[in-house]
Every structure is written in structure tokens, then in C-alpha cells.
Design an enzyme around this catalytic site. Structure first.
Site, PDB file in Angstrom:
ATOM      1  CG  HIS A 212      16.730   4.784  18.203  1.00  0.00           C
ATOM      2  ND1 HIS A 212      16.510   5.366  17.170  1.00  0.00           N
ATOM      3  CD2 HIS A 212      15.654   5.165  19.086  1.00  0.00           C
ATOM      4  CE1 HIS A 212      15.312   6.506  17.154  1.00  0.00           C
ATOM      5  NE2 HIS A 212      14.912   6.012  18.361  1.00  0.00           N
ATOM      6  CB  CYS A 587     -15.556   2.312  -4.588  1.00  0.00           C
ATOM      7  SG  CYS A 587     -16.580   3.431  -5.249  1.00  0.00           S
TER       8      CYS A 587
HETATM    9  C1  PEP Z   1     -15.029   8.669  -4.138  1.00  0.00           C
HETATM   10  O1  PEP Z   1     -15.403   9.904  -4.326  1.00  0.00           O
HETATM   11  O2  PEP Z   1     -14.921   8.272  -3.190  1.00  0.00           O
HETATM   12  C2  PEP Z   1     -14.809   7.906  -5.463  1.00  0.00           C
HETATM   13  C3  PEP Z   1     -14.379   6.671  -5.251  1.00  0.00           C
HETATM   14  O3  PEP Z   1     -14.583   8.689  -6.605  1.00  0.00           O
HETATM   15  P1  PEP Z   1     -13.161   9.510  -7.101  1.00  0.00           P
HETATM   16  O4  PEP Z   1     -12.024   9.332  -5.941  1.00  0.00           O
HETATM   17  O5  PEP Z   1     -12.887   8.923  -8.372  1.00  0.00           O
HETATM   18  O6  PEP Z   1     -13.792  10.684  -7.018  1.00  0.00           O
END
Ligand code: PEP
Ligand code: MG
Length: 640
Positions: A212, A587
Site C-alpha cells: 500500500h 501572471c
Molecule cells: C495577482 O494579483 O494575480 C498578482 C499577480 O499580483 P500579486 O499576487 O502580487 O497581488
């Protein structure tokens, strides 16, 4: 019904058509003589290796090999089968697609393409994002002097160090609180899964490669050493002994699931390397994917790592992270706490050369690739000096009383800092800070260019919710700073864009695009503000929301396509209504999560940007979505 326990001419076993740990194209498995199947998987007796079958029953081994070939030809994938030998005759009880380690998943997928069994597209679909992340697991530095105390089976690769915990619930609790834990058990059962998942690794004293612990850890990508029989565990008194060494609960050990070694103390771990097969698979993904994969990186080292992982640009450098350096913090305190513009300017003048060096380091690494630098974003109070010592130091430096510093700090406090004086609001109220940053970016780019580096600065403004904010920042800060810099330095081409991370920005993206060269969706804040869930406080209710099925995934990990995703879609469409060639990326953390990456492609984003270690995950996911949506439909992908 067949019996493996009718005597010495009988037995039972489990076989994989390829090695589930390494992917090697060789039958792998275990068996027990005079035993039923449960005895093999229960881990009560330590089984023999399948290679031993060759010596004991050579004809049966040959027959098993033939069966494995037939099954692979039929299912076009590695199989996990159970067999019984009754009085010298082989019976196959069942077959199914075998679980495998991430590295072997890659090797098997690659090898099967080379062997003409599957296409490259199918190979890419066979590798899951989570597996890729696990490939990047650590190993013990072989040059290090370590104290090996025992060895067991190398059940699941990767090395991990942590404190020994014997109790599963405790391992789950402490592991989930962020402690590094190694769960140590005689063997595991399904009741131990939560402890295994929260631990860094698992060590058992009994059981084989199909026990397991081994199977589950492999599936989870957790390092596991199984069946280390030299270890004697006393669960009740919470210690284990190997010879005359006694290891108590909370002592630190390191396990190496790649070699099976158990080491006393914390061994130095080294970063993993890509295998040739992995590189090839990523190369196939790059040929197929259409979306760019960039990275979020704040230092030249991170940027370098990301380039090695295949990043094609930096989509987010958070400049506030550069300000947290202990050497700079005093100057930053001074900048934040300054009583007037003159005072602030003095601190800013001190910071400017440091920032310029930071940016130059990044431009050098990112030669020829876009480098998106975001102007300062954090809530101001995060930088305010709160401890007595730094308040005293600052008071001395500024020649004021400590009480005066305390008053100024108190004035910065906000009821809702995430919705307060941060992002572009900071830039508008304290323009000197952004002006310094823009100058530092452009001077660094200009100097880098003079040194023969192809510097491509993208200046990104955070937290825009209204086009006029961006307009003011461009007209009053960026343009004048650029004019100053380029009156004395070689001109460099640069772009000015914005994060789209406030719902109002997505709703008015057509207007914002009039002022922006690019958009980057900050889906962390967009999720926070779209749901109205505080990013920092969701732990108190999200688990219950998940339990009750109110939401099916944590929206901070997997983009909520139904809601927040619609803001991404709308923002992109509206932005492109104004500028049809507007570059659009993401991002937020979702940029490295496979489902979210696929959503970004389906909604026409140009690139995703994620942490360096997730770059390979995003490369594969970006190819998978093309295969799933287009190639499978238009051309037909055999086996898909
Ligand atoms: C977000 O808000 O997605 C971003 C990338 O900026 P931070 O995480 O620095 O607020
Ligand atoms: Mg943000």
C-alpha cells in the site's frame, strides 16, 4: 478459481509490463511461492523479485513475457497484471493500466513513441501536469557525507528530510501546518492516506514494491522508502531502532526514495535534472503549443532557472520583493515614514542605484526576452517599521523622537489594507517612488543595451481600475521620467501596460486598452475581489465550502472559469475591441495550473506566466489543449 497456495509448484504475483519506478522496458514485479494474491500485496511476507521467476520457473517467465507483450499491443500502455501459478500452470487474473512514477510516465510515453506504439500527441496527453511538477523533485547530494542507518526498497523517488512522526493524524496536522514531517509506520493502510499526503515522505518497515505505502506514495509523487526491515518500530513508545541507533519522535531523518536509503539527520538535497526523455517531450510540446510560457521571477537566479526550464520571458517581477532585503529595509522605512516630499526624496535617492542594479541583473539574464517589471504594489503598512529597534534606528537617523515614528506608523494602518493604499494608488499619491522605479528600469535597460544586451522593458502598473489612473501615471510619471533618462542615455524601446486584477478593470477593459500596450491578468486579486474572498483569510471557510460542495476547487489554485474566468474572457475581448493586437497574458498563480492554462488558451491569451518550477507544467498543458481541442478533432489522434 485458481489456487496459488497448493504447494511449491504454485504461487501468486503482480507484474508490470515495464518498470513503474524508472520506466525501463523490462517486466517488473514480485511473487510469492505457495501463496494467494492477497499475501503479495498485504506486505506480510516480503516477496521475491520477478527476475527470480526466471530461475525457478523459466518457461513460466517466458510465457509471462509473451502475455505482457500481447497486453501492451492491445492496450497501448503499460499494464499492471496479477497472476497465479497453480501446479506449474500460469493464469492471468486481471490487467489494468499501471500506476507509475512521474519519471517513468515520461519515459514510457517517450519510449512508446520511439517504438511506434503511440503518437507524440498521445504521449503528451499521457503526462499529467502534477506528474511533471513531481519530476522536479530533489535528490540527496551524492558528494555529501551522510550517516546512512538503514535501507529499504526505493518505492517512490525523490528525497525528503523531516521530523519523525509515528501517528498519522499528527503527521497530517503538523504537515498541513507547514512542518516537514516523515511519516514512519510498519506498513500503511487506506486510513493513513491523509498523513501520507501531508508528510514530506513515508518510511515503512514492512512490505514490498506493491505494498500500500509504495503504490500510494508513487501515485502521490511522495518520496517513499518501503520495507526497511532492519528498522524495528515501537509505535506505542514512539521510537524506532536500527542496531544500536535509536531514533525518537521529532528527530530529523532523510529518506531517499530513489535509492531506498534512510539517513540520520538532514542531508543536503540537490535540485533535480531533466532526463533526455523529458527534454524531448517538452520539445514536442513546444512544437505543438501556440501560447507563450513566461515566468514570474524577482531575481536573476530565478530568471536563469526559469530560462533553463524553457521560459520565454518574464511576465511579472514584483519589485516589492526587492525591497525586503534586510540591508535596504532601513532606507525603505525612511521612504515610507518620511514627513514630507524632501525627506522621502532623500531615501529614494539612496534606493535608486540599488534598484537599477537589480534591473540590470535581470536584463542581462533576459537578453532578448521581454522583462515585465511591475511598479511597487504592497500595502504601505507592510513596510512600516513595527519593532522597537527599527523604530529607534529610524528616529535616530531622522533626528526625531521615537514617539513621532510610532505616530507616523499608526497613521499608515488601514482597516482593509488589500483594498487600501496600494498599487497604483501609491504611485499616484507618492509619485516620487514610481518615478524612481521607472528611471531605474530605463537607465538599466539603456546601459544594458550599450553593453550589447537586447533589453526589452515592459513596465507594468498594478491595481488599475479606471483608465484615468493609468493615464495620470503615464502622463505625470512614466513619460517625464523617460524623457529625462533618454536626454542623457541611449534610447530604448519600452512598453507600458497594466495588470487587470480589479473587476472594474475587466469591465472597462476597452477604455483601459486605449492607454495600455499590454494586459496581464492578476487572477490572485481578481479572484479575491471577484469572489470577495480575502486572499489571506480563506483558510477559515474554504475547507468547509469544499466539503459541502459549494465550490469544487479552491479558486485561488484553480481558476474559477464560470465566474472569474468570465472576467478574463471579457477583459480580453474588450481590450482587443480597442486594440486588436493587444498582448494579453496572465501572471496570477493560475498561470501554472494546467486547467487554468488550458482556459487561457481557449480564451485567446498570448501567454501565461508562472513560477519557474511550473514552467514545464505550463508548456505541456499548453500543448495538451491544442491536441484536445484541435488536433483530435481536425486530424484525429490515434488512441485519443
Ligand atoms: C495577482 O494579483 O494575480 C498578482 C499577480 O499580483 P500579486 O499576487 O502580487 O497581488
Ligand atoms: Mg495583485
Amino acid at each position: 478459481m485458481v489456487y496459488g497456495n497448493t504447494g511449491d509448484d504454485s504461487g501468486s504475483g503482480v507484474a508490470f509490463t515495464r518498470d513503474p519506478s524508472t520506466g525501463e522496458n523490462k517486466i517488473y514485479g514480485e511473487f510469492l511461492r505457495n501463496a494467494q494474491g492477497e499475501d503479495v500485496v498485504a506486505g506480510i511476507r516480503t516477496p521475491l523479485q520477478i527476475d527470480d521467476l526466471k530461475d525457478i520457473w523459466p518457461e513460466i517467465y517466458d510465457e509471462l513475457e509473451e502475455v505482457c507483450q500481447i497486453l501492451e499491443d492491445e492496450y497501448k500502455d503499460m499494464q499492471d497484471l496479477e497472476f497465479t501459478i497453480e501446479d506449474g500452470e500460469l493464469y492471468i487474473l486481471q490487467t489494468r493500466t499501471g500506476k507509475r512514477t512521474p519519471n517513468s510516465a515520461v519515459k514510457i510515453a517517450y519510449d512508446m513513441v520511439e517504438e511506434g506504439i503511440i503518437s507524440k500527441e498521445v504521449a503528451l496527453l499521457r503526462v499529467e501536469g502534477e506528474q511533471i511538477e513531481k519530476i522536479l523533485h530533489k535528490q540527496i547530494d551524492t558528494d555529501a557525507d551522510v550517516e546512512k542507518i538503514a535501507s529499504g526498497l526505493n518505492a517512490s523517488p525523490g528525497a525528503a528530510s523531516g521530523k519523525v512522526v509515528f501517528d498519522t493524524d499528527e503527521a497530517a496536522r503538523r504537515g498541513n501546518d507547514g512542518e516537514d514531517i516523515i511519516l514512519v509506520r510498519s506498513e500503511t493502510t487506506p486510513d493513513d492516506i491523509h498523513g501520507m499526503a501531508a508528510a514530506r515522505g513515508v518510511l515503512t518497515s514492512r512490505g514490498g514494491m506493491t505494498s500500500h505505502a509504495a503504490v500510494v506514495a508513487r501515485g502521490m509523487g511522495q518520496p517513499c522508502v518501503a520495507g526497511a526491515e532492519e528498522i524495528e518500530i515501537d509505535l506505542e513508545n514512539e521510537y524506532f531502532e536500527v542496531g544500536d541507533i535509536r531514533v525518537e519522535a521529532d528527530d530529523t531523518i532523510t529518506i531517499d526514495g530513489t535509492t531506498g536509503d534512510v539517513i540520520l539527520g538532514e542531508a543536503p538535497l540537490i535540485e533535480p535534472k531533466f532526463t533526455m526523455e523529458f527534454e524531448k517531450l517538452l520539445g514536442w510540446a513546444d512544437d505543438i503549443r501556440q501560447m507563450g510560457v513566461w515566468t514570474n521571477a524577482d531575481t536573476p537566479e530565478d530568471a536563469q532557472k526559469a530560462l533553463e526550464f524553457g521560459a520565454e520571458g518574464i511576465g511579472l517581477t514584483r519589485t516589492e520583493h526587492m525591497f525586503f532585503d534586510p540591508e535596504r529595509l532601513g532606507v525603505v522605512h525612511q521612504m515610507i515614514i518620511a514627513k514630507d516630499e524632501d525627506d522621502r526624496q532623500k531615501a529614494i535617492d539612496e534606493l535608486m542605484p540599488m534598484q537599477k542594479q537589480d534591473f540590470k541583473g535581470l536584463f542581462k539574464v533576459m537578453d532578448g526576452y521581454p522583462l515585465t517589471i511591475r511598479l511597487l504594489d504592497p500595502p504601505l503598512h507592510e513596510f512600516a517599521p513595527t519593532d522597537e529597534n527599527s523604530q529607534k534606528e529610524l528616529a535616530e537617523k531622522l533626528g526625531v523622537e521615537v514617539d513621532e515614528i510610532k505616530k507616523r506608523v499608526a497613521r499608515l494602518e488601514e482597516a482593509n489594507p488589500m483594498l487600501g493604499h496600494r498599487g497604483c494608488r501609491l504611485g499616484i499619491t507618492y509619485p516620487e517612488i514610481y518615478k524612481m522605479q521607472v528611471r531605474a528600469i530605463l537607465e538599466a535597460a539603456s546601459e544594458a543595451q550599450e553593453e550589447g544586451i537586447d533589453a526589452r522593458p515592459h513596465i507594468m502598473v498594478p491595481l488599475i481600475g479606471n483608465v484615468n489612473e493609468l493615464k495620470v501615471i503615464k502622463d505625470e510619471i512614466v513619460d517625464p521620467a523617460a524623457e529625462e533618462v533618454f536626454s542623457e542615455n541611449t534610447e530604448v524601446e519600452y512598453e507600458v501596460g497594466t495588470m487587470i486584477e480589479i473587476p472594474r478593470a475587466a469591465l472597462t477593459a476597452d477604455k483601459i486598452a486605449e492607454e495600455a500596450d499590454f494586459f496581464s491578468f492578476g487572477t490572485n486579486d481578481l479572484t479575491q475581489m471577484g469572489f470577495g474572498f480575502s486572499r489571506d483569510d480563506v483558510g477559515t471557510f474554504i475547507p468547509e465550502y469544499l466539503d459541502k460542495g459549494i465550490i469544487d476547487k479552491d479558486p485561488f489554485q484553480v481558476l474559477d472559469q464560470e465566474g472569474i474566468g468570465q472576467l478574463v474572457k471579457m477583459g480580453t475581448e474588450k481590450g482587443r475591441q480597442t486594440k486588436d493586437d493587444l498582448s494579453v497574458g496572465i501572471c496570477g498563480e493560475h498561470g501554472g495550473e494546467p486547467n487554468s492554462v488550458k482556459f487561457c488558451y481557449r480564451n485567446d491569451l498570448d501567454y501565461v506566466s508562472c513560477s519557474p518550477y511550473r514552467v514545464p507544467v505550463a508548456r505541456i498543458a499548453a500543448a495538451q489543449v491544442v491536441i484536445e481541442d484541435e488536433l483530435a478533432v481536425d486530424e484525429g489522434v490515434d488512441g485519443y
